[in-house]
Design a protein around this motif. Sequence first.
Motif, short mmCIF file in Angstrom:
data_model
loop_
_atom_site.label_atom_id
_atom_site.label_comp_id
_atom_site.label_asym_id
_atom_site.label_seq_id
_atom_site.Cartn_x
_atom_site.Cartn_y
_atom_site.Cartn_z
N ASP A 135 13.08 9.39 -9.13
CA ASP A 135 13.72 8.69 -8.02
C ASP A 135 12.67 7.98 -7.15
OD1 ASP A 135 16.17 7.93 -7.09
OD2 ASP A 135 16.40 9.59 -5.69
N VAL A 136 11.66 7.42 -7.80
CA VAL A 136 10.50 6.91 -7.08
C VAL A 136 10.85 5.75 -6.16
CG1 VAL A 136 9.83 5.37 -8.99
CG2 VAL A 136 8.10 6.17 -7.36
N LEU A 137 11.78 4.90 -6.56
CA LEU A 137 12.12 3.74 -5.72
C LEU A 137 12.81 4.18 -4.43
CD1 LEU A 137 13.33 1.28 -8.50
CD2 LEU A 137 11.14 1.27 -7.29
N GLN A 138 13.66 5.18 -4.53
CA GLN A 138 14.31 5.69 -3.32
C GLN A 138 13.30 6.35 -2.39
OE1 GLN A 138 15.91 5.44 -6.32
NE2 GLN A 138 17.13 3.88 -5.29
N GLN A 139 12.30 7.00 -2.97
CA GLN A 139 11.24 7.58 -2.14
C GLN A 139 10.49 6.49 -1.38
OE1 GLN A 139 8.75 10.76 -3.71
NE2 GLN A 139 10.11 10.95 -5.47
N ALA A 151 0.83 -1.21 0.00
CA ALA A 151 0.00 0.00 0.00
C ALA A 151 0.87 1.26 0.00
CB ALA A 151 -0.93 0.00 1.22
N THR A 152 1.92 1.25 0.79
CA THR A 152 2.82 2.41 0.84
C THR A 152 3.55 2.59 -0.49
OG1 THR A 152 3.15 2.15 3.23
CG2 THR A 152 4.81 3.43 2.03
N MET A 153 4.11 1.51 -1.02
CA MET A 153 4.84 1.61 -2.29
C MET A 153 3.91 1.99 -3.44
SD MET A 153 7.77 -1.40 -2.14
CE MET A 153 6.70 -2.80 -1.79
N GLY A 154 2.72 1.38 -3.47
CA GLY A 154 1.77 1.69 -4.52
C GLY A 154 1.31 3.13 -4.47
N SER A 155 1.15 3.65 -3.26
CA SER A 155 0.71 5.04 -3.11
C SER A 155 1.77 6.00 -3.64
CB SER A 155 0.43 5.32 -1.62
OG SER A 155 -0.11 6.60 -1.45
N ILE A 156 3.03 5.74 -3.35
CA ILE A 156 4.11 6.60 -3.84
C ILE A 156 4.23 6.49 -5.35
CG2 ILE A 156 6.63 6.95 -3.81
CD1 ILE A 156 6.52 6.08 -0.83
N TYR A 157 4.10 5.28 -5.89
CA TYR A 157 4.15 5.11 -7.35
C TYR A 157 3.01 5.86 -8.02
CZ TYR A 157 4.78 2.81 -11.87
OH TYR A 157 4.99 2.56 -13.20
N ALA A 158 1.81 5.77 -7.45
CA ALA A 158 0.66 6.48 -8.02
C ALA A 158 0.87 7.99 -8.00
CB ALA A 158 -0.61 6.11 -7.25
N GLN A 159 1.50 8.50 -6.96
CA GLN A 159 1.77 9.93 -6.88
C GLN A 159 2.81 10.35 -7.91
OE1 GLN A 159 2.63 9.88 -2.51
NE2 GLN A 159 1.44 11.76 -2.50
N GLN A 160 3.94 9.67 -7.93
CA GLN A 160 5.09 10.11 -8.72
C GLN A 160 4.99 9.75 -10.20
OE1 GLN A 160 7.45 12.12 -7.49
NE2 GLN A 160 6.31 12.07 -5.57
N ILE A 161 4.43 8.61 -10.53
CA ILE A 161 4.41 8.15 -11.91
C ILE A 161 3.05 8.40 -12.58
CG2 ILE A 161 4.81 6.18 -13.45
CD1 ILE A 161 7.29 7.16 -11.87
N LEU A 162 1.97 8.19 -11.83
CA LEU A 162 0.64 8.39 -12.41
C LEU A 162 0.11 9.80 -12.18
CD1 LEU A 162 -1.09 5.00 -11.45
CD2 LEU A 162 0.27 5.57 -13.48
N GLY A 163 0.78 10.57 -11.31
CA GLY A 163 0.39 11.95 -11.08
C GLY A 163 -0.89 12.11 -10.27
N ILE A 164 -1.17 11.17 -9.38
CA ILE A 164 -2.39 11.23 -8.56
C ILE A 164 -2.04 11.84 -7.21
CG2 ILE A 164 -4.25 9.89 -7.49
CD1 ILE A 164 -3.74 7.74 -9.64
N ASN A 165 -2.66 12.95 -6.89
CA ASN A 165 -2.41 13.62 -5.61
C ASN A 165 -3.18 12.91 -4.49
OD1 ASN A 165 -1.44 15.64 -3.84
ND2 ASN A 165 -3.38 16.73 -4.03
N VAL A 212 12.62 -3.02 -5.18
CA VAL A 212 14.05 -3.22 -5.42
C VAL A 212 14.70 -1.86 -5.65
CG1 VAL A 212 13.82 -5.56 -6.31
CG2 VAL A 212 13.62 -3.64 -7.88
N ALA A 213 16.02 -1.82 -5.57
CA ALA A 213 16.72 -0.55 -5.53
C ALA A 213 16.81 0.18 -6.87
CB ALA A 213 18.13 -0.75 -4.96
N LYS A 214 16.62 -0.56 -7.98
CA LYS A 214 16.74 0.06 -9.30
C LYS A 214 15.58 -0.37 -10.18
CE LYS A 214 21.79 0.42 -9.14
NZ LYS A 214 23.07 0.14 -9.84
N PRO A 215 15.20 0.46 -11.15
CA PRO A 215 14.03 0.14 -11.97
C PRO A 215 14.24 -1.11 -12.84
CG PRO A 215 14.52 2.49 -12.09
CD PRO A 215 15.68 1.84 -11.40
N VAL A 216 13.34 -2.05 -12.69
CA VAL A 216 13.27 -3.25 -13.53
C VAL A 216 11.84 -3.33 -14.05
CG1 VAL A 216 13.40 -5.77 -13.60
CG2 VAL A 216 15.06 -4.47 -12.24
N ILE A 217 11.69 -3.36 -15.38
CA ILE A 217 10.36 -3.38 -15.97
C ILE A 217 10.20 -4.62 -16.83
CG2 ILE A 217 8.76 -2.16 -17.49
CD1 ILE A 217 10.02 0.43 -16.56
#
Length: 313
Positions: A302-306, A159-173, A272-277
């Motif tokens: 820098d979403v993963l570090q966040q 939930a925490t990681m998904g929330s940060i990804y949604a903010q930083q990558i999907l632009g959801i406030n 993980v520490a670096k982007p893997v897609i």
Amino acid sequence: MVIGIDMMGGDYAPLEAVKGIKDYFNAVQSPATLLLIGNEEQVNPLLTEHQLTGTPVKVVHAQQVIDMHEHPTKALKEKQQSSIAIGFHLLASGKIDAFISAGNTGAMLVGALFSIKTLEGVIRPTISSIIPKTNGATGLLLDVGLNADCKPEQLNQFATMGSIYAQQILGINSPRVGLLNVGEEEGKGNLLAQATYPLLKENNKINFIGNIEGRDILIDKADVIVCEGFTGNVILKMAESLYDINPQNAAKDPYYSRFNFEIYGGTPVLGVAKPVIIGHGISGAMAFKNMIMVAEKMIRTDVLQQMGEALKG
């Protein structure tokens, strides 16, 4: 910024990867440098044919390929000169900043888990999927298959990681986080859901809105939907079928066309520490272009570090 691409992974490799790279260069003004990992004899003629010589690309020769049917761990160990193994070596050694492949999914997951360090405090990484909503917005569903069985603490981290990804990558406030369950009331569900609910309720790093049901997934009720990977993968495959089983509807209704996985590129491994897609095995040019663009955005934000900072705090 250097992004590594497995040129030999996927059913249509390396042609569709090359076409996707060309589309990427045509779509952006300041492209990243791309390190193309694959058989030079196959890749170089295609680069020439598609007029990609002189662009910021460099080919790293890989004489082996991990086929889709091979056992992931065994193949990575025995095929050190494969495009996936070389890609993870380059990522782990800092030669590339992200790695993309539409090849053997198991090998990509094993490589991500054992070649790249997990973020401090992460119990298990997760993979997510974009969910198109009926109002035109997008949501995030996780886990969608990496962790078939989960503990409550894992779902709380997802939930925490998904929330940060949604903010930083999907632009959801302030993304709304919902726990997928069989009822809306607190106390509903199996033992996992019942034990996860209070953890999410107490998590001050997310905007938890409570339980959501299956009928809420495609409407604008939650932005991040959390579940264990068994349920998430079933939902993902069902969602993919909405586009596959009736392409005529996709032509008539733009909403159905948004279930085309290629629009979203691939699935990032979160935790993980670096982007893997990881891309779908049948990825075409559009998917490769969008995977590159997602990787670029993950590096830039820098979403993963966040995520790591949030989970440490």
